[in-house]
Design an enzyme around this catalytic site. Structure first.
Site, PDB file in Angstrom:
ATOM      1  N   ASN A   1     131.202   4.257  40.416  1.00  0.00           N
ATOM      2  CA  ASN A   1     130.270   4.122  41.543  1.00  0.00           C
ATOM      3  C   ASN A   1     130.040   2.635  41.801  1.00  0.00           C
ATOM      4  O   ASN A   1     129.339   1.974  41.045  1.00  0.00           O
ATOM      5  CB  ASN A   1     128.951   4.825  41.176  1.00  0.00           C
ATOM      6  N   TRP A   2     130.626   2.141  42.869  1.00  0.00           N
ATOM      7  CA  TRP A   2     130.529   0.703  43.174  1.00  0.00           C
ATOM      8  C   TRP A   2     129.174   0.315  43.754  1.00  0.00           C
ATOM      9  O   TRP A   2     128.879  -0.861  43.905  1.00  0.00           O
ATOM     10  CB  TRP A   2     131.616   0.293  44.157  1.00  0.00           C
ATOM     11  N   LYS A   3     128.384   1.282  44.149  1.00  0.00           N
ATOM     12  CA  LYS A   3     127.097   1.023  44.815  1.00  0.00           C
ATOM     13  C   LYS A   3     127.317   0.095  46.017  1.00  0.00           C
ATOM     14  O   LYS A   3     128.359   0.163  46.652  1.00  0.00           O
ATOM     15  CB  LYS A   3     126.089   0.454  43.821  1.00  0.00           C
TER      16      LYS A   3
ATOM     17  N   HIS B   1     121.995  10.519  43.669  1.00  0.00           N
ATOM     18  CA  HIS B   1     121.918   9.418  42.699  1.00  0.00           C
ATOM     19  C   HIS B   1     120.460   8.979  42.588  1.00  0.00           C
ATOM     20  O   HIS B   1     119.707   9.019  43.576  1.00  0.00           O
ATOM     21  CB  HIS B   1     122.813   8.253  43.154  1.00  0.00           C
TER      22      HIS B   1
ATOM     23  N   GLU C   1     119.117   6.233  42.603  1.00  0.00           N
ATOM     24  CA  GLU C   1     118.711   5.186  43.559  1.00  0.00           C
ATOM     25  C   GLU C   1     118.420   5.793  44.939  1.00  0.00           C
ATOM     26  O   GLU C   1     117.555   5.299  45.662  1.00  0.00           O
ATOM     27  CB  GLU C   1     119.802   4.095  43.618  1.00  0.00           C
TER      28      GLU C   1
ATOM     29  N   GLU D   1     122.414  11.258  34.326  1.00  0.00           N
ATOM     30  CA  GLU D   1     122.228   9.811  34.242  1.00  0.00           C
ATOM     31  C   GLU D   1     120.763   9.492  33.945  1.00  0.00           C
ATOM     32  O   GLU D   1     119.933   9.462  34.876  1.00  0.00           O
ATOM     33  CB  GLU D   1     122.608   9.154  35.563  1.00  0.00           C
TER      34      GLU D   1
ATOM     35  N   GLY E   1     122.200   0.567  34.579  1.00  0.00           N
ATOM     36  CA  GLY E   1     122.211  -0.866  34.890  1.00  0.00           C
ATOM     37  C   GLY E   1     121.343  -1.696  33.966  1.00  0.00           C
ATOM     38  O   GLY E   1     121.041  -2.854  34.262  1.00  0.00           O
TER      39      GLY E   1
ATOM     40  N   SER F   1     125.161   2.722  31.822  1.00  0.00           N
ATOM     41  CA  SER F   1     125.680   1.615  31.009  1.00  0.00           C
ATOM     42  C   SER F   1     126.900   1.992  30.164  1.00  0.00           C
ATOM     43  O   SER F   1     127.048   1.537  29.033  1.00  0.00           O
ATOM     44  CB  SER F   1     124.570   1.032  30.130  1.00  0.00           C
TER      45      SER F   1
ATOM     46  N   GLY G   1     128.795   2.609  36.692  1.00  0.00           N
ATOM     47  CA  GLY G   1     128.379   1.669  37.732  1.00  0.00           C
ATOM     48  C   GLY G   1     129.001   0.304  37.506  1.00  0.00           C
ATOM     49  O   GLY G   1     130.179   0.083  37.811  1.00  0.00           O
ATOM     50  N   GLY G   2     128.234  -0.601  36.923  1.00  0.00           N
ATOM     51  CA  GLY G   2     128.647  -2.006  36.781  1.00  0.00           C
ATOM     52  C   GLY G   2     130.046  -2.197  36.204  1.00  0.00           C
ATOM     53  O   GLY G   2     130.822  -3.027  36.698  1.00  0.00           O
TER      54      GLY G   2
HETATM   55  C1  PEP Z   1     125.242   4.458  37.998  1.00  0.00           C
HETATM   56  O1  PEP Z   1     124.553   3.857  38.798  1.00  0.00           O
HETATM   57  O2  PEP Z   1     125.698   5.562  38.328  1.00  0.00           O
HETATM   58  C2  PEP Z   1     125.468   3.872  36.685  1.00  0.00           C
HETATM   59  C3  PEP Z   1     125.758   4.678  35.704  1.00  0.00           C
HETATM   60  O3  PEP Z   1     125.347   2.506  36.566  1.00  0.00           O
HETATM   61  P1  PEP Z   1     125.659   1.614  35.255  1.00  0.00           P
HETATM   62  O4  PEP Z   1     126.959   2.102  34.668  1.00  0.00           O
HETATM   63  O5  PEP Z   1     125.756   0.206  35.776  1.00  0.00           O
HETATM   64  O6  PEP Z   1     124.526   1.814  34.311  1.00  0.00           O
END
Ligand code: PEP
Length: 258
Positions: free
Chosen positions: A10-12, A102, A104, A174, A180, A220, A241-242
């Site tokens: 997920n590049w956001k 999600h 967010e 999640e 993050g 993470s 994500g990241g």
């Molecule tokens: C996400 O936003 O779906 C996520 C898991 O982010 P991260 O891996 O950066 O914690």
């Protein structure tokens, strides 16, 4: 029934369309160099809407096996809904996946479980796989109520969905406190909730549906921790994500069993 692991990045709101092309090409190269077997693990990128056409062009042009999807979808089919993107628009661009609910989007756009479920159904009707997100915040976790909290989200999101729809869907657990933050749930924490989700699906539907639905962990995830997380019985992949913004790191995550 063996479930095929899914690693979805997920590049956001990161990467313009030129950076997106570069990242997908880099990921493809890393996986090609490692003789990656896409029949054993599905790999998907989830870029911002503005990148999807470029990602489609590079994936189709180079005959890549990387899949892609969108981070959200409208529940409306077409019309006077300024700023919205329909499921048909996404499926016409070759999207395989749509992330719905999600944390967010729940936090900044007030998305409810019912709306998340509606988005999942709209994605399914257009032939795409919804990645239905759920997860608890830190307060809920501290109170030890993560399982009941997540199961209530699942009950709400799956309401009105047929067993066939659920079999085709992906659920991503999640924990918000791990997104993050660098704070990863332990593999046992991930298993506790992912396992409870599968049990709930078997209660709401049947054992066959629970066996078929893929449950991902997200929060993470990195190349250094993915192996232990993937070793859990009810974890079928990761929503990343990241760490999905770097081709070499995301390729290592996809090769969790190498
Ligand atoms: C996400 O936003 O779906 C996520 C898991 O982010 P991260 O891996 O950066 O914690």
């Amino acid at each position: 029934m063996a479930r095929t692991p899914l690693m979805a990045g997920n590049w956001k709101m990161n990467m313009d369309h030129l950076e997106a092309i570069h990242l997908v090409q880099g990921l493809h190269q890393e996986l090609t160099d490692a003789n990656f077997d896409y029949s054993k693990t599905e790999v998907a990128v989830i870029p911002p809407f503005t990148d999807i056409r470029s990602v489609q062009t590079v994936v189709e042009g180079d005959d890549m096996k990387i899949k892609y999807g969108a981070q959200d979808v409208s529940t409306k089919e077409s019309g006077a809904y300024t700023g919205e993107i329909s499921a048909t628009m996404l499926s016409k661009l070759g999207c395989s996946f749509v992330v719905v609910g999600h944390s967010e989007r729940r936090e900044y756009h007030g998305e409810s479980d019912a709306l998340v479920g509606e988005k999942a159904r709209v994605a399914l009707a257009a032939g795409m796989t919804p990645i239905i997100c759920c997860g608890e915040g830190l307060e809920v976790r501290k109170a030890g109520e993560q399982v009941s909290h997540v199961l209530a989200q699942i009950d709400g999101a799956l309401d009105g969905m047929s067993a066939d729809d659920v079999k085709k869907s992906v659920i991503a657990y999640e924990p918000i406190w791990a997104i993050g933050t660098g704070e990863v749930a332990t593999p046992e924490d991930a298993q506790e909730v992912c396992g409870a989700i599968r049990v709930r699906v078997s209660e709401l539907y049947d054992a066959e549906t629970a066996e078929a639905v893929r449950v991902l962990y997200g929060g993470s995830v990195k190349s250094g921790n993915v192996r232990d997380i993937m070793a859990q019985a009810d974890v079928d992949g990761a929503l990343v994500g990241g760490a999905s913004l770097k081709a070499d790191e995301f390729a290592k995550i996809a090769r969790f069993d190498a």
